[in-house]
Scaffold this active site. Structure first.
Site, short mmCIF file in Angstrom:
data_model
loop_
_atom_site.label_atom_id
_atom_site.label_comp_id
_atom_site.label_asym_id
_atom_site.label_seq_id
_atom_site.Cartn_x
_atom_site.Cartn_y
_atom_site.Cartn_z
CD GLU A 152 -2.93 -0.07 0.08
OE1 GLU A 152 -3.11 0.38 -1.23
OE2 GLU A 152 -3.78 -1.32 0.38
CG HIS A 153 -0.28 4.89 0.54
ND1 HIS A 153 -0.71 6.04 -0.12
CD2 HIS A 153 -1.26 4.58 1.19
CE1 HIS A 153 -1.99 6.19 0.38
NE2 HIS A 153 -2.42 5.13 1.09
CG ASP A 184 0.57 3.39 -6.71
OD1 ASP A 184 0.85 4.00 -5.52
OD2 ASP A 184 -0.31 3.44 -7.29
N GLY A 192 -12.59 2.65 -2.03
CA GLY A 192 -11.19 2.02 -2.34
C GLY A 192 -11.04 0.76 -3.34
CG ASP A 194 -5.83 2.37 -7.83
OD1 ASP A 194 -4.97 1.59 -7.22
OD2 ASP A 194 -6.19 3.39 -7.39
C1 GLA Z 1 -5.03 4.84 -4.24
C2 GLA Z 1 -4.14 5.06 -5.54
C3 GLA Z 1 -3.20 4.09 -5.76
C4 GLA Z 1 -2.21 3.77 -4.63
C5 GLA Z 1 -3.42 3.30 -3.39
C6 GLA Z 1 -2.49 3.26 -2.20
O1 GLA Z 1 -5.71 3.70 -4.55
O2 GLA Z 1 -4.90 5.57 -6.61
O3 GLA Z 1 -2.29 4.58 -6.94
O4 GLA Z 1 -1.43 4.88 -4.10
O5 GLA Z 1 -4.04 4.48 -3.14
O6 GLA Z 1 -1.66 2.07 -2.43
#
Ligand code: GLA
Length: 387
Positions: free
Chosen positions: A38-39, A41, A129, A177
């Protein structure tokens, strides 16, 4: 009727109502759930999402007058229209900007856009999400590529959708995503190296099930601290003199900390440790190693809560109560950007139905939260629908 068939009917009906004839083609692009990573990318790191069996579909037919016309069955009924091959500017509505942004960036690639009619419908919950936005952008890219004959690969669809979201919608999201939505493969999770964009399908063992729990707490990324987190990560990377936090290891993180602000240090520590957890999760997923998966998910949630500070107390409480229900049959954590939204649990397949039932039953007594829980299938990415 399956939810997929119901969506095909809805999007085809929306098309017929808008344009007075049946569509010629329908495309679909799924949402995604991130299993771990998570976070990472936008820090050029590794992520492990999987595409899910809920999606955005677009019904398509030939347009007229050089226009791209768009209707949405889920948002404002007024629709949108713009000239296919003239400069495209942002509109005042997010959903329209996902479409306009993709068209704009396709033009920038030198693609001649045709006149088309589009109708959009989805069955992904919005703002929880599960990447309803990314799936919309990816579906638009696929639709316009099909009609223009442009030779684009799934990673191109992902890029176009991300560019639209960054520049037309105003969310500084990474590429995860869109990559999951564009390039996912059925039955697997998608390991993405967000620097090289290399990807690998990671099998999810048959003995595992993915359960998504919607906390009922809604948020939008553009009004959350999401963009601030991205800037903080960039500031931390600058402190260490590296292009992105992906280039940091735990030893350097501590050794070269010097006067780095505590919050920025913790943001960096989250990213470094989370990338390590992605590596460890790969084998655990393929071998049904529930103990390791459970520990990794617990550590990921803790890190998102304490170091990255993107969880909120009601979500932490929900994670704890679900962890107690799941016990030694799997693991659970928040998923996606944070600040509300969904949790993901990876659990023993044989226990998944019972776990979902108990989550719904027990959370019905929790204040301010209305929770749903269901099993989701790891699904294929964007494609032409056979209908
Ligand atoms: C959102 C963003 C993604 C990623 C996630 C956290 O979904 O669109 O690019 O940064 O948060 O992992």
């Amino acid at each position: 009727m399956t939810h997929r068939k119901a969506l095909i009917d809805r999007v085809a009906t929306a098309y017929r109502e808008a344009y007075g004839e049946p569509p010629e083609q329908i495309v679909g692009a799924p949402g995604r759930v991130n299993l771990i990573g998570e976070h990472c990318d936008y820090n050029d790191g590794l992520v492990l999402p999987c595409a899910i069996d809920r999606e955005t579909m677009i019904a398509i037919g030939a347009g007229s007058d050089g226009a791209i016309r768009v209707r949405s069955a889920d948002f404002s009924k007024d629709g949108d229209a713009f000239v296919a091959n003239a400069p495209v500017v942002p509109a005042d509505t997010d959903w329209k900007n996902h479409v306009r942004g993709v068209a704009h960036f396709m033009q920038r690639r030198g693609i001649d856009l045709p006149s088309v009619n589009l109708a959009i419908a989805g069955n992904l919950p919005i703002g929880v999400g599960l990447s309803s936005s990314a799936s919309l952008g990816v579906a638009v890219a696929l639709a316009l590529a099909l009609r223009s004959g442009a030779d684009l690969k799934c990673a191109d669809f992902a890029h176009l959708a991300q560019q639209a979201e960054n520049d037309f919608v105003g969310c500084a999201c990474g590429i995860m995503d869109q990559m999951a939505s564009a390039c996912g493969e059925a039955g697997t999770a998608l390991l993405v190296d967000c620097r090289s964009l290399e990807r690998r399908a990671i099998p999810i063992a048959d003995g595992l099930a993915i359960v998504i729990i919607d906390s009922g707490i809604r948020r939008t990324l553009t009004d959350s601290p999401f963009n601030a987190r991205r800037s903080e990560c960039e500031a931390a990377a600058a402190h260490y003199g590296i292009p992105a936090l992906r280039d940091l290891d735990t030893e350097t993180l501590v050794r070269q900390r010097s006067d780095l602000d505590d919050a920025l240090f913790r943001r960096a520590r989250h990213v470094v440790t989370e990338i390590d957890r992605v590596h460890e999760a790969i084998d655990a997923l393929a071998t049904t190693d529930l103990t390791t998966l459970s520990e990794l998910m617990r550590a990921s949630h803790r890190s998102l809560r304490d170091d990255f500070e993107v969880s909120i107390p009601p979500i932490d409480a929900l994670v704890s109560s679900i962890a107690a229900i799941v016990g030694d049959r799997g693991g659970v954590r928040m998923t996606g950007a944070g600040f509300g939204g969904c949790l993901v649990a990876i659990v023993a397949a044989e226990a998944a139905d019972e776990i979902c039932g108990r989550i719904i039953e027990e959370s019905s007594g929790m204040a301010d939260i209305s929770t749903s829980a269901a099993i989701y299938e790891p699904s294929a990415g964007a494609r032409l629908i056979d209908w």
